[in-house]
Design an enzyme around this catalytic site. Structure first.
Site, PDB file in Angstrom:
ATOM      1  N   ASP A  17       1.263  -0.744 -25.343  1.00 16.98           N
ATOM      2  CA  ASP A  17       0.869  -1.988 -26.010  1.00 16.98           C
ATOM      3  C   ASP A  17       1.612  -2.187 -27.327  1.00 16.98           C
ATOM      4  O   ASP A  17       1.575  -3.285 -27.896  1.00 16.98           O
ATOM      5  CB  ASP A  17      -0.646  -1.991 -26.296  1.00 16.98           C
ATOM      6  CG  ASP A  17      -1.472  -1.975 -25.025  1.00 16.98           C
ATOM      7  OD1 ASP A  17      -1.014  -2.549 -24.029  1.00 16.98           O
ATOM      8  OD2 ASP A  17      -2.558  -1.383 -25.029  1.00 16.98           O
TER       9      ASP A  17
ATOM     10  N   ASP B 232      -4.615  -0.850 -26.947  1.00 18.74           N
ATOM     11  CA  ASP B 232      -4.929   0.507 -27.405  1.00 18.74           C
ATOM     12  C   ASP B 232      -3.909   1.554 -26.989  1.00 18.74           C
ATOM     13  O   ASP B 232      -3.943   2.673 -27.478  1.00 18.74           O
ATOM     14  CB  ASP B 232      -6.300   0.936 -26.867  1.00 18.74           C
ATOM     15  CG  ASP B 232      -6.251   1.211 -25.365  1.00 18.74           C
ATOM     16  OD1 ASP B 232      -5.565   0.449 -24.656  1.00 18.74           O
ATOM     17  OD2 ASP B 232      -6.890   2.167 -24.908  1.00 18.74           O
TER      18      ASP B 232
ATOM     19  N   ASP C   6      -5.532  -6.591 -23.657  1.00 15.69           N
ATOM     20  CA  ASP C   6      -5.157  -5.560 -22.699  1.00 15.69           C
ATOM     21  C   ASP C   6      -6.413  -5.204 -21.898  1.00 15.69           C
ATOM     22  O   ASP C   6      -7.524  -5.224 -22.439  1.00 15.69           O
ATOM     23  CB  ASP C   6      -4.633  -4.338 -23.452  1.00 15.69           C
ATOM     24  CG  ASP C   6      -4.393  -3.160 -22.518  1.00 15.69           C
ATOM     25  OD1 ASP C   6      -3.774  -3.383 -21.465  1.00 15.69           O
ATOM     26  OD2 ASP C   6      -4.828  -2.050 -22.839  1.00 15.69           O
TER      27      ASP C   6
END
Length: 728
Positions: free
Chosen positions: A453, A449, A270
């Protein structure tokens, strides 16, 4: 050995009482009494078990060390007085104080004071972290300097330290897949060895040797092939590996995740909060008609001071860093989607995007080119105007973490394909869809995080959560990085590979030992060994396996010098991978459609709703089937239908839906991580479209695209060591 020796002793006693000479008894005494062997077998095994216990005890040193860190007392503020109490008496909401040099007793938030807090106990980082009012502190960390007054937020088993201890303990208690293989081998190995021992005894008897000699050979085979080393090969390495990880702020939730992480072929990262810091910062200040960078920043700071936009905070932080005072503005106005406006003395300040500023002043081609250059670099250009004068541009960007480039380089040196996932404004299933696509190429790990996600972390073969992220992301992951450092991803993979290598070495030693010494014990080689020597060799093998696993304590997780690519490394196509938004289908039941004209009215009415891609109505069955990317609110659907003078009955053909849904009663789910494990196991089955688990209710529900046998569903869950009590 003991029973045979007792029989021989009684035989010798009988012969002595019947006048047999001592010389005639000597062969029996020398060759058929095994009392000392029976005693020494137990002695050697006991010594071996002691050494094994000592080495196994050392495997849990990390866990014991964490437990010792837990403070025993706390100093509470009650009625203005400081009162020292047992840690068990602290409740959430209590106010406690921590003096310099003292351990912080529970998790809390600082109400007053400044200090540097040593968090090495939890994160492995030796450099103290500066803390001030509003910051969070954790139990077992050390207040190194100032006086702190804090409010307890999490106590007892809810503290970060307690959660880490539980996580490490639970991980050590779970079995890795390779351990299950060793168990299966042991299940075959034990009866096989017993059979070999019997065949050895019978074979030597048929060869004409004395019964005592044949028995000695059979006993030697049994003793020397004790499968202790085989049984220890995996768990000791797993325990040491988990302990090492915990010391360095890397928490593996299960033994399976520790084993599998080193096998990952693709790492999806990410962007925001993982590769980048997640906090926008000023990167460029470009004065145009402002006298200097300082003047541009001062006026921009005055305008942004009353804004709550994240980009405004970046400018305020830069102004504070440059020690620029904040000017007071009036008539502040936020213009959503455009920018800001405010009055400063007799002048009007404006700030915002290029599109907005172009409506106020004319921008020449060079300024537009510079703005586009900032955008191409991933920066957001903010324009500022005073009256009709363009002051300049301030570029803001979410900056890359210092360790991110080196971390990505290390992952690539390991032969891992690294993919960056962007699109924070996309739907949460977008990243999950990308992970599905990547899994078609190879074993995929996801690092993230945020809340958005969580689906991707659950879908991935291994989910890795950055410790500073949300609780939802952490609960969905298989690994938690307490230090929030991307470089710890490489460290986790490095440790996983080292642990698996230690397990392979242990298994090789256990099998090699038996392969070589069973024939020797059976008397099939010139070298002869008795049961005593066999017991010593068996004990030594178990001790050797434990000591080999303990070598992991010397392993440097952060040393990248010996990294090497995977043998089964893969190469992804170099084009950009985009997540296609998944289309879904729903059936709407409608009353009152009488003809094809009615069908068209319904199709037109529903087709105008946002998120619906296609509508097909059928007046004969009284249903309309919609294809959608984002299902509208049921009230919106109902209103659209009833505005056309038809009656909305409901969504979904209940009889069809029940046939394609099943509910499993599952025993053993204890937490959100268990839910994620069951969900992942079920969704891996062909025909399972979606799964949802609830540990509190003890159920898992699956939505099927085709019929799936109950035994297949049951096996998938029970392979993860949960128990299925029934399926409805």
């Amino acid at each position: 050995s003991f029973l045979w020796s007792t029989y021989v002793l009684l035989q010798m006693t009988y012969q002595v009482t019947n006048g047999v000479s001592n010389m005639d008894l000597m062969p029996l005494y020398h060759e058929q009494l095994y009392f000392e062997s029976a005693a020494m077998i137990l002695a050697f095994i006991t010594i071996g078990k002691m050494l094994e216990a000592m080495s196994k005890g050392r495997t849990t040193d990390a866990l014991k060390g964490l437990m010792k860190l837990a403070p025993k007392t706390a100093v509470l503020l009650k009625d203005g007085k400081e009162v020292e109490v047992n840690i068990d008496e602290v409740k959430s909401g209590d106010v406690f104080v921590v003096r310099p040099g003292e351990n912080i007793p529970v998790d809390g938030i600082i109400l007053e004071g400044n200090s540097a807090v040593n968090e090495a106990a939890l994160t492995g980082e030796s450099i103290p972290v500066d803390k001030q009012a509003g910051d969070i502190v954790s139990a077992a960390t050390i207040n190194t300097s100032g006086y702190l007054r804090c409010q307890a937020t999490r106590v007892g088993e809810d503290t970060t330290l307690s959660q880490i201890i539980k996580m490490v303990s639970d991980a050590a208690a779970t079995k890795a897949p390779i351990a299950k293989i060793a168990d299966k081998v042991s299940g075959i190995f034990v009866p096989t060895v017993i059979a070999i021992a019997l065949l050895t005894t019978i074979g030597w008897l048929l060869a004409g040797v004395r019964f005592a000699t044949a028995l000695e050979r059979g006993i030697s085979v049994l003793v020397i092939s004790c499968p202790c080393a085989l049984g220890l090969a995996t768990p000791v390495a797993i325990m040491v590996g988990n302990g090492m990880a915990a010391k360095n702020g890397i928490l593996f939730k299960t033994s399976q995740s520790l084993e599998q992480t080193g096998k990952m072929q693709i790492i999806a990262l990410d962007k925001t909060g993982t590769i980048t810091s997640g906090e926008p910062k000023v990167t460029d200040i470009l004065p145009i008609q402002a006298e200097s960078e300082e003047e541009l920043l001062r006026l921009a700071n005055a305008l942004e001071a009353k804004s709550e936009h994240p980009l405004a905070k970046a400018i305020l932080a830069k102004a504070e860093e440059e020690h620029i005072d904040t000017l007071e503005v009036s008539d502040f106005e936020a213009l959503p989607g455009n920018g800001l406006k405010a009055k400063l003395d007799d002048s009007i300040l404006y700030g915002g995007s290029q599109k907005y500023i172009k409506t106020l002043v004319e921008l020449d081609s060079k300024i537009i080119e510079q703005s586009e250059r900032f955008s191409d670099q991933g920066k957001t250009p903010l324009f500022f105007v005073k009256d009709q004068k363009l002051l300049g541009i301030i570029a803001v960007a979410d900056v890359i973490k210092k360790d991110s480039p080196e971390a990505i380089r290390q992952l690539q040196n390991m032969g891992i394909e690294v993919v960056m996932l962007t699109g924070d404004n996309e739907k949460t299933d977008g990243k999950e869809t990308v992970i599905r696509d990547l899994q078609n190429y190879g074993q995929t790990a996801m690092v993230g995080d945020g809340i958005n996600d969580a689906p991707a972390l659950t879908r991935a073969d291994i989910g890795i959560a950055i410790g500073a992220g949300t609780d939802v992301a952490i609960d969905s992951a298989d690994i938690v990085l307490m230090n929030s450092k991307l470089s710890d991803v490489a460290s986790a993979i490095r440790l996983s590979r080292a642990t698996l290598r230690s397990i392979h070495q242990n298994l090789f030693w256990a099998f090699f030992y038996n392969l070589i010494l069973i024939p020797v014990a059976a008397g099939l080689t010139p070298l002869k060994i008795n049961p005593m020597m066999g017991a010593a060799a068996m004990s030594l093998s178990s001790f050797t396996v434990c000591m080999n696993a303990l070598r992991l304590n010397l392993f440097d997780l952060h040393d990248s010098r010996h990294d090497h690519p995977l043998k089964n490394a893969i190469h992804l196509p170099k084009e950009e991978i985009k997540a296609e938004t998944k289309s879904n289908h729903e059936v709407i039941r409608i009353e009152g459609m009488m003809c094809e004209h009615c069908e068209k009215r319904i199709e037109k009415a529903l087709g105008q709703l946002k998120g619906i891609e296609n509508v097909k109505a059928d007046y004969q069955s009284g249903i309309a089937t919609i294809t959608y990317t984002d299902l509208p609110n049921e009230d919106e659907i109902k209103k659209a239908i009833e505005d056309e003078d038809y009656t909305y009955i409901g969504m979904g053909n209940k009889e069809e839906r029940n046939d394609m849904e099943k509910t499993l009663k599952v025993e053993g789910m204890m937490c959100p991580h268990c839910e994620a494990t069951v969900k992942k196991a079920l969704e891996a089955i062909d025909g399972v479209e979606e799964a949802c688990a609830d540990h509190e209710k003890g159920i898992a529900q699956v939505k099927l695209s085709k019929d799936v046998d109950n035994e297949v569903l049951k096996k998938a869950v029970e392979d993860k060591e949960y128990k299925v009590l029934g399926i409805e």
